[in-house]
Design an enzyme around this catalytic site. Structure first.
Site, PDB file in Angstrom:
ATOM      1  N   ALA A 410     -35.307 -62.063  25.024  1.00 34.93           N
ATOM      2  CA  ALA A 410     -36.902 -61.541  25.783  1.00 34.93           C
ATOM      3  C   ALA A 410     -37.027 -62.076  27.351  1.00 34.93           C
ATOM      4  CB  ALA A 410     -37.642 -60.545  25.733  1.00 34.93           C
ATOM      5  N   ASP A 412     -37.329 -60.815  31.304  1.00 32.42           N
ATOM      6  CA  ASP A 412     -37.947 -60.388  32.783  1.00 32.42           C
ATOM      7  C   ASP A 412     -38.116 -58.897  32.518  1.00 32.42           C
ATOM      8  OD1 ASP A 412     -36.731 -62.133  34.312  1.00 32.42           O
ATOM      9  OD2 ASP A 412     -36.289 -61.996  35.811  1.00 32.42           O
ATOM     10  N   GLN A 428     -34.766 -58.161  29.884  1.00 24.97           N
ATOM     11  CA  GLN A 428     -33.459 -58.790  29.873  1.00 24.97           C
ATOM     12  C   GLN A 428     -32.840 -59.726  28.998  1.00 24.97           C
ATOM     13  OE1 GLN A 428     -31.112 -59.771  33.072  1.00 24.97           O
ATOM     14  NE2 GLN A 428     -31.995 -57.513  33.543  1.00 24.97           N
ATOM     15  N   TRP A 460     -28.967 -57.685  36.599  1.00 26.41           N
ATOM     16  CA  TRP A 460     -30.070 -57.788  36.105  1.00 26.41           C
ATOM     17  C   TRP A 460     -31.302 -57.168  36.647  1.00 26.41           C
ATOM     18  CZ3 TRP A 460     -29.010 -63.287  39.226  1.00 26.41           C
ATOM     19  CH2 TRP A 460     -28.354 -64.036  38.599  1.00 26.41           C
ATOM     20  N   ARG A 539     -32.237 -59.498  44.846  1.00 27.55           N
ATOM     21  CA  ARG A 539     -32.769 -59.057  43.759  1.00 27.55           C
ATOM     22  C   ARG A 539     -34.250 -58.796  43.374  1.00 27.55           C
ATOM     23  NH1 ARG A 539     -31.615 -64.154  43.680  1.00 27.55           N
ATOM     24  NH2 ARG A 539     -33.442 -65.856  42.517  1.00 27.55           N
ATOM     25  N   GLU A 591     -38.807 -63.891  43.483  1.00 25.89           N
ATOM     26  CA  GLU A 591     -38.366 -63.304  42.398  1.00 25.89           C
ATOM     27  C   GLU A 591     -39.437 -61.343  42.317  1.00 25.89           C
ATOM     28  OE1 GLU A 591     -34.685 -65.503  40.612  1.00 25.89           O
ATOM     29  OE2 GLU A 591     -36.491 -65.731  39.460  1.00 25.89           O
ATOM     30  N   TRP A 679     -40.038 -71.495  34.194  1.00 24.32           N
ATOM     31  CA  TRP A 679     -38.714 -71.910  34.971  1.00 24.32           C
ATOM     32  C   TRP A 679     -38.028 -73.340  34.953  1.00 24.32           C
ATOM     33  CZ3 TRP A 679     -33.791 -69.556  34.394  1.00 24.32           C
ATOM     34  CH2 TRP A 679     -33.689 -67.730  34.327  1.00 24.32           C
TER      35      TRP A 679
END
Length: 921
Positions: A410, A412, A428, A460, A539, A591, A679
């Protein structure tokens, strides 16, 4: 890196097995030399089995990574198992074929191919007759420098399509063909887009096979699309079963049920699978069965027009119970069936609907094997998983009340939306949208993958909205309302993925999703010019309703800015603004934006909040989350209340990424959650079998502060249903150094609510809570008077060495209000979330303590602090809420290997002890 495995276990044609030591050979993905392995191949060839014309090969199929079985040799040549795969060698200028017993209609068929002779052709045969000549051929022809898709029968006017490729002997190449109806698509190497895409109707079903002309070739990793899951090998099978694009295809006909029983044997179990019914047929899952499938239970779906009904039957067909209601079913609907058989209680859920379709007690079959069955018509099975209940959401570090996937990953959160009494959570999972539904934002039911990869590319992140007025025109045949999902289309073959915004929609309350044929892409990549499709960052679309201007607004990340679009019909979008750039950039890539309007408490103001997450960057100690407060103009421009460079942090911890809020909430609340990672180490956490968890849902509000309008976050009120009281401090008391107000309390998942006051004189310099204590482990949540800093210190929290970038001390400024600090702390098996002063400051951090580290304590240093109020609540397990809360001993390790004379201390604690852990066992 591809690996071809050489297992030196070979079967001779007389079925004499020669065993030798095991070895492994590894080749590169492409352009790998065969020379270094030539001597070993020669040795293996000398002992390899050979098959005569039309005869089954006595080969050890376990030496080949393949789910295609039952090979027979045809033509002139030989078939051998070598340490590198299945070798076919033809006589000079002749054809040799290996035809399998595996029959398929629609499928993906693929293999790694190494042509060892420069003049040879190597082929994947499909939809073939028994002799191989009534078939299609996907051929790698080195001499011609092409891959070729052809009809094996040859002649004028039949299929024969070629594409130039660069290939040479001794290198490994991946061939793949997708056959669906009359459409045939050929893929070369690891490319996402087909190099051949054509129609052919001559052959609609048949066997799978291999072919070589004029030389020799090796085949390995020979796979056909099939059912995913954790089922073991079948121990019995009846009826017709074959692999399919949709999974495992079963056909029950002429009164004979198709049954397949697997070796998985369990008593208490959670059994789940996805199935597609063809028309008015019936199919289901077998559980607690005997080996033949003649005794045991069956959870069965029966088609009834555009609905399905659920039955609990005995394996002999006796009906034990049927669902009171029926459930929607569209053509090609993929239904999710979940069986929980715990002791005498049997529950069957379908498509995430609650309550259970069937909930009853039966004692006829206490344990057994598990399988699949189709009793009439055709059914397709996919993602069948059999989980012993003892292992169900009980793994090390598994959260008890946070959402986490049972398997897979699991990341985003996507498409959060409320519609007709249900909250939909997508997230995601490998470039697809996984899906779960809930009626209370706490207890979730899994559904099949909603948005898988499609012809455009990977799927995405994005969002979803409810179109309740059919503004889009997509829902004229479904009551004038439905759900629309906007996603990022990412094509791996194109520069930077050629990111663009795609559309999918659902007409059945989110159970079945269709990619729009009329509007597959609603916004192209902004870098598109002429023949260049565009490779800009573009995105994570999020759509929100702007009632004041009777429109929808979409925000899309552009890497270092946010693009804003508006629409009145949810299909046609107009660019209105680009916010960001320059002084706004302080860390990584922008993002996952979110945009919503909120009232400012205590005033008549309403403000727009624009939230973003930023990728990993040293300036921000990895990824981060921040927000902007401002106004949205009638022209669709976002006007920030604060100058560029003013940073408003969403979260002061380090694991709160890609936050998203729910659309179309019925009560006006704005509720959001996020992926708990960073990240710098997104998938590095030390969990096994699953990756990732989401934060608890939080209600967001705006309040006036001395610094201006700021966002506050609080856990949603629905969490209170999980509470059971552990400790309530009846009156205010002083906490002093050395005194532990929480002595003896143990828990792995709990909530602490505390209000603490610093006296005018003799105040503590630091105070707080030690959480998940044991064997030197602890996580500190505290407050330092000097500098007015709230902090989380996880330096001794347990496992921290899975990444060098895992930071351990996080601080935030927080001034006391009336000399008081309020703390609300939520602790789970692998996380801690802290809300200071009613959510003015928030921390979200992951921790990985040993399971036995379940103690807690209150501490103060350098003086005293007044404990105005203190409550501790144990929080119930959301996946195992029906299990008895018996006391148990929790060890810090499950398995331990020791040498003779070696010793190692073991640590344990009591869970569910008397007094909710406070009184021991």
């Amino acid at each position: 890196m591809m690996k071809w495995f050489a297992k030196l276990i070979l079967s001779l044609s007389l079925a004499v097995v020669m065993a030798a030591s095991s070895a492994a050979i590894s080749f590169g993905a492409s352009n790998s030399s065969l020379d270094t392995h030539a001597s070993l191949v020669t040795q293996l060839d000398s002992a390899a089995s050979e098959a005569a014309e039309g005869k089954s090969a006595m080969i050890n199929e376990s030496a080949i990574n393949s789910n295609v079985t039952g090979w027979k040799l045809h033509g002139k040549g030989r078939m051998e198992v070598t340490g590198e795969g299945l070798r076919l060698t033809s006589d000079p200028q002749e054809n040799v074929m290996a035809i399998s017993e595996t029959v398929a209609d629609d499928f993906i068929y693929e293999a790694d191919v190494m042509v060892t002779d420069p003049q040879a052709d190597a082929t994947l045969l499909f939809r073939s007759g028994e002799d191989g000549w009534s078939s299609y051929m996907l051929q790698l022809a080195l001499g011609a420098g092409v891959i070729r898709l052809k009809d094996a029968s040859g002649g004028e006017g039949v299929l024969n399509v070629e594409r130039k490729v660069e290939a040479k002997p001794g290198d490994i190449y991946h061939l793949r063909v997708k056959a669906e109806g009359t459409r045939l698509q050929v893929y070369w190497g690891q490319q996402y887009e087909p190099v051949i895409d054509t129609e052919a109707a001559a052959h609609r079903t048949g066997r799978l096979g291999l072919h070589v002309w004029n030389g020799s070739a090796l085949f390995q990793n020979i796979r056909v699309s099939d059912m995913s899951g954790n089922t073991l090998e079948p121990i019995s099978s009846q009826g017709l079963w074959q692999p399919d694009l949709k999974g495992l295809k079963g056909t029950g006909e002429d009164g004979l049920e198709a049954k397949k029983v697997f070796r998985n044997h369990e008593a208490d179990v959670v059994l789940e699978g996805d199935l597609i019914l063809n028309g008015q047929g019936s199919a289901g899952l077998l559980f607690r069965s005997n080996a033949q499938g003649t005794e045991g239970y069956a959870a069965v779906l029966q088609g009834e027009g555009e609905r399905v009904r659920v039955y609990l039957k005995k394996a002999d067909g006796t009906i034990l119970h049927e669902s009171r209601v029926t459930y929607p079913s569209q053509r090609e609907s993929r239904h999710h069936l979940e069986v929980k058989a715990i002791g005498e209680r049997i529950q069957i859920f379908v498509d995430g609907y609650e309550p259970a379709a069937i909930d009853m007690v039966d004692t006829a079959f206490p344990s057994g094997y598990h399988g699949v069955m189709a009793s009439s018509g055709i059914a397709y099975f996919q993602d069948v998983y059999i989980t012993p209940y003892a292992s169900y959401y009980t793994e090390k570090y598994r959260p008890q009340y946070h959402y986490s996937p049972i398997r897979g990953s699991a990341s985003d959160p996507n498409g959060l939306v409320y519609f007709e009494g249900e909250y939909h959570l997508f997230h995601q999972d490998g470039g697809q949208w996984a899906h779960a539904v809930s009626r209370d934002l706490i207890h979730w039911k899994r559904l099949p993958i909603a948005l898988p990869w499609n012809d455009l590319g990977h799927v995405w992140s994005g969002s979803a909205v409810a179109d309740t007025t059919n503004a889009s025109g997509l829902f004229g045949s479904s009551g004038g309302k439905g759900l629309i999902a906007y996603y990022t289309s990412y094509n791996p073959d194109r520069h930077n993925g050629n990111q663009k915004i795609g559309l999918a929609y659902s007409t059945d309350r989110g159970r079945t999703w269709k990619y729009s044929e009329e509007h597959p892409v609603v916004i192209e990549n902004p870098g598109k010019t002429g023949e260049d499709p565009g490779g800009w960052d573009f995105r994570d679309p999020k759509v929100v309703r702007d009632e004041a201007n009777n429109r929808w607004v979409m925000v899309v990340s552009g890497g270092d800015h946010i693009r804003l679009f508006t629409s009145t019909n949810l299909l046609n979008w107009t660019l209105t603004d680009q916010f960001g750039y320059g002084a706004y950039i302080r860390g990584g890539v922008w993002e996952c934006p979110d945009l919503f309007q909120l009232p400012v408490e205590g005033s008549k103001k309403r403000k727009w909040v624009l939230m973003i997450s930023t990728g990993a960057n040293p300036n921000t100690q990895g990824s981060d989350a921040e927000y902007f407060i401002g106004d949205l103009t009638p022209e669709g421009k976002f006007i920030n209340d604060n100058p560029a460079g003013t940073v408003l942090k969403t979260d002061w911890g380090k694991e709160y990424y890609a936050s998203m809020s729910f659309s179309d909430m019925p009560d006006g609340r704005r509720i959001m959650l996020a992926w708990m990672t960073n990240w710098d180490y997104p998938f590095s956490f030390p969990t096994t079998g699953w990756k990732g968890q989401l934060s608890i849902p939080r209600q967001v509000s705006l309040k006036e502060t001395e610094e201006g309008i700021r966002m506050h976050q609080t856990p949603i009120e629905e969490l209170a249903q999980l509470r059971s009281p552990v400790l309530t401090s009846p009156t205010a008391r002083w906490g002093t150094s050395g005194e532990n107000l929480l002595k003896g309390i143990t828990s792995g998942a709990y909530e602490i609510e505390a209000e603490l006051e610093l006296p005018p004189t003799g105040a503590a310099s630091e105070f707080g809570f030690r959480l998940r204590e044991g064997d030197g482990q602890r996580t500190l949540v505290g407050y330092r008077a000097a500098g007015s800093k709230m902090f989380v210190d996880r330096s001794a929290s347990g496992m921290t060495d899975f990444s060098d970038l895992f930071s351990t001390l996080h601080e935030a400024p927080l001034k006391p209000e009336g000399n008081r600090i309020k703390l609300r702390i939520l602790v789970d098996e692998s996380s801690v979330e802290v809300f200071g002063n009613d959510g003015r400051v928030v921390f979200s951090d992951v921790i990985f303590p040993d399971p036995a580290s379940r103690g807690m304590s209150f501490y103060s240093e350098g003086g005293k602090v007044k404990v105005v109020s203190l409550q501790v609540h144990a929080l119930q397990h959301i996946w195992r809420e029906d299990e008895a809360k018996e006391p148990r001993v929790v060890m810090d390790t499950e398995t331990l290997e020791l040498s003779l004379g070696q010793t190692k201390p073991l640590f344990a604690s009591i869970d569910n002890g008397q007094g909710k852990g406070a009184d021991g066992i």
